[in-house]
Design a protein around this motif. Structure first.
Motif, short mmCIF file in Angstrom:
data_model
loop_
_atom_site.label_atom_id
_atom_site.label_comp_id
_atom_site.label_asym_id
_atom_site.label_seq_id
_atom_site.Cartn_x
_atom_site.Cartn_y
_atom_site.Cartn_z
N GLU A 25 41.79 36.43 38.80
CA GLU A 25 42.81 35.99 39.75
C GLU A 25 43.63 34.81 39.24
OE1 GLU A 25 40.67 35.18 43.36
OE2 GLU A 25 39.99 37.26 43.55
N ALA A 26 43.22 34.21 38.13
CA ALA A 26 43.92 33.05 37.58
C ALA A 26 45.20 33.50 36.87
CB ALA A 26 43.00 32.30 36.62
N ALA B 32 42.95 29.71 39.62
CA ALA B 32 41.91 30.29 40.49
C ALA B 32 40.55 30.32 39.79
CB ALA B 32 42.31 31.70 40.92
#
Length: 148
Positions: free
Chosen positions: A96-97, A91
């Motif tokens: 959010e990754a 992401a």
């Protein structure tokens, strides 16, 4: 022909000596590297590349960062290439990754995102055309392709 995706290791990757790890992750996924070059992006090329972001609050910082040091531009090839590259990259927002992705493992600030990857087939085609001449893309015979 298999699908292609443009990726670019941004200045932070070179500064942190992570280019090899980025390439390894994409190769380990079974993607084929068909073009690679290290280059200094001009403000004009940056403006073309980020044209869809012009006028947004982060645009100037984005252009400043991408032109601050050399980048490594690449073209990858394979089935469902754009989708696979995006999964390996992770992401855009570092928070959010997922761990195990390039951004999840190596990126902590969106403004200094370490890698760009095309988000669609049409973006890939446009971006590849901005950074590579057709003669610079080598669709070589991959004798290991049966394993992927």
């Amino acid at each position: 022909m298999a699908e292609r995706c443009f990726t670019m290791c941004k200045p932070g990757v070179l500064n942190r000596r992570l280019v090899g790890q980025v390439i390894t992750r994409l190769e380990n996924k079974g993607l084929k590297l068909v073009a690679l070059k290290m280059m200094q992006i001009t403000p004009e090329l940056a403006a073309q590349h980020y044209a869809e972001h012009k006028g947004k609050p982060f645009y100037d910082e984005l252009v400043s960062y991408i032109t601050s040091a050399p980048v490594v531009a690449m073209v990858w090839q394979g089935d469902d290439c754009v989708s696979l590259v995006r999964k390996v990259v992770g992401a855009t927002k570092p928070s959010e990754a997922q761990p195990g992705t390039i951004r999840g493992d190596f990126c902590s600030h969106t403004s200094h995102n370490i890698i760009h990857a095309s988000d669609s087939d049409s973006s890939a085609e446009r971006e590849i055309g901005l950074f590579f001449k057709p003669c610079e893309i080598l669709d070589w015979e991959d004798s290991a392709s049966c394993w992927f």
